[in-house]
Scaffold this motif. Sequence first.
Motif, PDB file in Angstrom:
ATOM      1  N   GLU A   1      39.946 -10.112  10.077  1.00  0.00           N
ATOM      2  CA  GLU A   1      40.169 -10.609  11.436  1.00  0.00           C
ATOM      3  C   GLU A   1      41.052  -9.660  12.227  1.00  0.00           C
ATOM      4  N   GLY A   2      40.788  -9.608  13.503  1.00  0.00           N
ATOM      5  CA  GLY A   2      41.665  -8.925  14.437  1.00  0.00           C
ATOM      6  C   GLY A   2      41.892  -9.863  15.603  1.00  0.00           C
TER       7      GLY A   2
ATOM      8  N   ARG B   1      34.601 -18.928  11.812  1.00  0.00           N
ATOM      9  CA  ARG B   1      35.799 -18.102  11.801  1.00  0.00           C
ATOM     10  C   ARG B   1      36.374 -17.942  13.212  1.00  0.00           C
ATOM     11  N   ILE B   2      35.485 -17.664  14.181  1.00  0.00           N
ATOM     12  CA  ILE B   2      35.951 -17.473  15.569  1.00  0.00           C
ATOM     13  C   ILE B   2      36.601 -18.757  16.084  1.00  0.00           C
ATOM     14  N   PHE B   3      35.948 -19.895  15.862  1.00  0.00           N
ATOM     15  CA  PHE B   3      36.512 -21.164  16.344  1.00  0.00           C
ATOM     16  C   PHE B   3      37.902 -21.404  15.748  1.00  0.00           C
ATOM     17  N   GLN B   4      38.047 -21.173  14.446  1.00  0.00           N
ATOM     18  CA  GLN B   4      39.345 -21.433  13.807  1.00  0.00           C
ATOM     19  C   GLN B   4      40.417 -20.511  14.378  1.00  0.00           C
ATOM     20  N   HIS B   5      40.064 -19.243  14.551  1.00  0.00           N
ATOM     21  CA  HIS B   5      41.029 -18.272  15.083  1.00  0.00           C
ATOM     22  C   HIS B   5      41.439 -18.648  16.510  1.00  0.00           C
ATOM     23  N   GLU B   6      40.455 -18.996  17.340  1.00  0.00           N
ATOM     24  CA  GLU B   6      40.763 -19.277  18.753  1.00  0.00           C
ATOM     25  C   GLU B   6      41.497 -20.611  18.915  1.00  0.00           C
TER      26      GLU B   6
END
Length: 171
Positions: free
Chosen positions: A98-99, A138-143
């Motif tokens: 992740e970044g 992954r994107i949803f969790q990060h955001e």
Amino acid sequence: MAIREVVHHGDPILTAGVRVVEEMTDEIRELIDDLIDTMRRGETPGVGLAAPQLGAPLAVVVAEPPPEYEGTEAVHNGAIVLVNPEIVYSSGHEVIEEGCLSCPGVTADVERPSSVIVKGLDRDMNEVKLEVEGALARIFQHEIDHLYGKFFFDYLNPIKRQLVKARIRRT
Ligand SMILES: [Zn+2]
């Protein structure tokens, strides 16, 4: 649509918390358009962005859907828009690099659940429920973490976390 400046790690707005959106307004619609525009055409393009990263303390995130999710709910201008999103179920484990646009140039392998169910509202304030896995999960969790002032490196062990934070301070 306009590109706005992305707030970087260290700015208190990123950890100050957000308000839920009770009513959609022109101002929030404009913020959503700018989130999408900045995610796609900003200095460093990305696949997701949360409102605090543009300095707006509101529970709004956008994500670029991978091809298999292009026809899903909550799409506006080809991007998924979630207002007041909440992860209501998660399962599995997966390690993905992740970044973060607020921590430019720094990445780390992060373990998180591989599938999630997210509930929220779309841009028209209709209730949506998305069941996703892989990159989009992954994107949803990060955001969504950004709405709570949480960063991807918070999931690393203390030693790795210190290394990543030191790298962020140098950039
Ligand atoms: Zn981020």
